[in-house]
Design a protein around this motif. Structure first.
Motif, mmCIF file in Angstrom:
data_model
loop_
_atom_site.group_PDB
_atom_site.id
_atom_site.type_symbol
_atom_site.label_atom_id
_atom_site.label_comp_id
_atom_site.label_asym_id
_atom_site.label_seq_id
_atom_site.Cartn_x
_atom_site.Cartn_y
_atom_site.Cartn_z
ATOM 1 N N LYS A 1 4.743 7.381 -13.036
ATOM 2 C CA LYS A 1 5.759 6.395 -12.636
ATOM 3 C C LYS A 1 7.141 7.030 -12.675
ATOM 4 C CE LYS A 1 7.436 1.715 -13.771
ATOM 5 N NZ LYS A 1 7.271 0.562 -14.690
ATOM 6 N N VAL A 2 7.922 6.709 -11.642
ATOM 7 C CA VAL A 2 9.314 7.159 -11.537
ATOM 8 C C VAL A 2 10.189 5.903 -11.489
ATOM 9 C CG1 VAL A 2 10.991 8.400 -10.105
ATOM 10 C CG2 VAL A 2 8.615 9.210 -10.255
ATOM 11 N N THR A 3 11.239 5.867 -12.285
ATOM 12 C CA THR A 3 12.148 4.707 -12.282
ATOM 13 C C THR A 3 13.477 5.118 -11.672
ATOM 14 O OG1 THR A 3 11.066 3.636 -14.147
ATOM 15 C CG2 THR A 3 13.361 3.036 -13.742
ATOM 16 N N LEU A 4 13.845 4.448 -10.595
ATOM 17 C CA LEU A 4 15.101 4.780 -9.899
ATOM 18 C C LEU A 4 16.240 3.871 -10.363
ATOM 19 C CD1 LEU A 4 12.541 4.918 -7.621
ATOM 20 C CD2 LEU A 4 14.361 6.142 -6.431
ATOM 21 N N ILE A 5 15.889 2.615 -10.691
ATOM 22 C CA ILE A 5 16.840 1.681 -11.307
ATOM 23 C C ILE A 5 16.062 0.974 -12.414
ATOM 24 C CG2 ILE A 5 18.251 -0.413 -11.034
ATOM 25 C CD1 ILE A 5 18.678 0.382 -8.097
ATOM 26 N N GLY A 6 16.510 1.118 -13.654
ATOM 27 C CA GLY A 6 15.801 0.469 -14.757
ATOM 28 C C GLY A 6 15.702 1.390 -15.953
ATOM 29 N N ARG A 7 14.723 1.135 -16.808
ATOM 30 C CA ARG A 7 14.642 1.816 -18.101
ATOM 31 C C ARG A 7 13.316 2.552 -18.251
ATOM 32 N NH1 ARG A 7 16.612 1.373 -23.171
ATOM 33 N NH2 ARG A 7 18.131 -0.230 -22.621
ATOM 34 N N GLN A 8 13.417 3.759 -18.837
ATOM 35 C CA GLN A 8 12.219 4.447 -19.354
ATOM 36 C C GLN A 8 12.569 4.942 -20.757
ATOM 37 O OE1 GLN A 8 10.254 7.519 -17.106
ATOM 38 N NE2 GLN A 8 9.774 6.196 -15.350
ATOM 39 N N GLY A 9 11.957 4.299 -21.763
ATOM 40 C CA GLY A 9 12.273 4.689 -23.147
ATOM 41 C C GLY A 9 13.744 4.431 -23.437
ATOM 42 N N HIS B 1 0.826 -1.216 0.000
ATOM 43 C CA HIS B 1 0.000 0.000 0.000
ATOM 44 C C HIS B 1 0.853 1.255 0.000
ATOM 45 C CE1 HIS B 1 -2.202 -3.446 1.716
ATOM 46 N NE2 HIS B 1 -3.143 -3.026 0.912
ATOM 47 N N ARG B 2 1.972 1.175 -0.735
ATOM 48 C CA ARG B 2 2.837 2.345 -0.941
ATOM 49 C C ARG B 2 3.347 2.242 -2.372
ATOM 50 N NH1 ARG B 2 9.026 3.293 0.916
ATOM 51 N NH2 ARG B 2 8.964 1.055 1.159
ATOM 52 N N ASP B 3 3.378 3.327 -3.072
ATOM 53 C CA ASP B 3 3.735 3.253 -4.493
ATOM 54 C C ASP B 3 5.241 3.246 -4.709
ATOM 55 O OD1 ASP B 3 0.806 5.065 -5.567
ATOM 56 O OD2 ASP B 3 1.272 2.913 -5.609
ATOM 57 N N HIS C 1 11.144 1.074 -8.735
ATOM 58 C CA HIS C 1 10.195 2.071 -9.271
ATOM 59 C C HIS C 1 9.394 2.716 -8.134
ATOM 60 C CE1 HIS C 1 10.979 0.162 -13.168
ATOM 61 N NE2 HIS C 1 10.916 -0.966 -12.499
ATOM 62 N N SER C 2 8.838 3.892 -8.437
ATOM 63 C CA SER C 2 7.980 4.592 -7.504
ATOM 64 C C SER C 2 6.989 5.442 -8.309
ATOM 65 C CB SER C 2 8.841 5.471 -6.574
ATOM 66 O OG SER C 2 8.039 6.002 -5.533
#
Ligand SMILES: Cc1ncc(COP(=O)(O)O)c(CNc2conc2O)c1O
Length: 384
Positions: free
Chosen positions: A328-336, A5-7, A248-249
């Motif tokens: 969505k926020v990615t802290l480790i990983g890929r966005q585009g 229950h936390r994003d 992610h967050s």
């Protein structure tokens, strides 16, 4: 499946784990066993899920650091042979025997105490650790080695199943000290009256670089998770590794700051112009350490700097513009086209990649993907 229950969450791509193990199996000399190293909650990736996937992919054994980690795997129904790599207590030999968990032995006084305490008939398997230069655990001299071998031989339930050593520099380009340790291991093996069924020395770096000197089993840790043992030898690796871990967050708050307005504890960050600032629900209690201030995350497919001090449970980022709460926020990983790798985070923290996934704490739920579908969600909060 657990709920959370936390994003903020970790995603573990078990297909990557599977492929990394299969690729190693195909790479190693025929008949070389793979022991999947799943200690420290599988380097933060989820011990049970990684263990099951590695076994499915062809690993035949598992390794953990401490007895409790092995017992936890047994409790979750993992039945494969498990070796405890670290020190255990002589009074726990009965417990290990009962759960068919092999222990590392490297002191004759420990073994004498264990033989005086254990009067069961269930076999207990030992792997003798030899210190060839790691300087951590292991026998170093012939007398002690012979004493241990004789003690095991004299105590019927005690079985010498394996002998091993650990390299200190297999992840370095220069192989001098590796070669010294390897030669030392060959010499020390002759101190035993005969070699036990399992002889192993290679961690990921040695397995991938010197597979012709791996004896009959390798202990596969960091590269099972898709990470190179070190940046220096990454170009020397025989094939592509697949990173399994992402973090992610989501934006839970956004606001526009006027020039001169401040962000976070110490009011150390001052807006220079009109800026959009986002808040995300992850902080140093999740292992997103304070030293990551001035690093960046990905949001809207773009890099966004972390601004102001990282708090225990939250941190703030400067957005490229107004974005909806929930983005969505990615802290480790890929966005585009943008990627933040574990190696990138490790470099910013001036540490090694091993430490990064291990540090993302129990408080961050793990979502496990297999065949591109969610197969499990693990939320340890409230597990006690
Ligand atoms: C005895 C032993 N064998 C195998 C491995 C797996 O090594 P790899 O992850 O490089 O493949 C480790 C990892 N131990 C540690 C990794 O970082 N700190 C450690 O103590 C280990 O301690």
């Amino acid at each position: 499946m657990d709920e959370f229950h936390r994003d903020t969450w970790v995603e573990i791509d078990l297909d990557a784990i599977y492929d990394n193990v299969v690729n190693l199996r195909r790479f190693l000399p025929e008949g070389t066993q793979i022991m999947a190293v799943v200690k420290a909650n599988a380097y933060g990736h989820g011990d049970v899920q990684v263990a099951a996937t590695a076994l499915e992919a062809g690993a035949s054994r598992l390794a953990v650091a401490f007895l409790d980690e092995a017992l936890a795997l047994r409790k979750k129904g993992i039945d494969a042979p498990i070796l405890v790599l670290g020190a255990s207590r002589p009074e726990d030999v009965a417990l290990a025997a009962e759960h068919r968990i092999a222990l590392t032995v490297f002191r004759s006084d420990w073994l004498e105490k264990a033989s005086s305490l254990y009067n069961g008939s269930t076999p207990i398997h030992f792997h003798l650790k030899m210190d060839t230069g790691m300087g951590r655990l292991g026998v170093k001299d012939e007398e002690e080695t012979k004493r241990i071998a004789a003690l095991i031989d004299r105590h019927p339930p005690f079985v010498l199943e394996g002998v091993y050593t650990h390299f200190a520099t297999a992840d370095e380009v220069n192989t001098d000290y590796f070669s010294y340790q390897y030669a030392r291991f060959l010499h020390m093996l002759d101190w035993l009256p005969s070699r036990p069924p399992l002889v192993h020395c290679a961690n990921s770096a040695a397995a991938l670089r010197f597979s012709d000197r791996a004896f009959n089993m390798v202990r596969f840790g960091i590269s099972m998770y898709g990470l190179a043992p070190s940046p220096d030898i990454k170009p020397l690796l025989p094939y592509e590794l697949k990173e399994a871990f992402s973090l992610h967050s989501r934006l839970v708050h956004i606001k526009k700051l006027r020039p001169g307005e401040k962000v976070s504890y110490g009011a150390t960050y001052t807006a220079q112009t009109e800026e959009w600032i986002g808040t995300i629900p992850i902080g140093y209690a999740d292992g997103w350490l304070r030293r990551l201030q001035h690093f960046h995350v990905l949001v809207g497919g773009q890099r966004a700097p972390i601004v102001g001090r990282i708090c225990m449970d939250q941190c703030m980022i400067r957005l490229p513009g107004p974005l909806p709460v929930g983005t969505k926020v990615t802290l480790i990983g890929r966005q585009g086209d943008e990627v933040i790798s574990i190696d990138d985070v490790a470099r910013h923290l001036d540490t090694i990649n091993y430490e990064v996934p291990c540090t993302i704490s129990y408080r961050v739920p793990r979502i496990f993907f297999r065949n591109k579908r969610i197969m499990e969600v693990r939320n340890a909060v409230g597990r006690g």
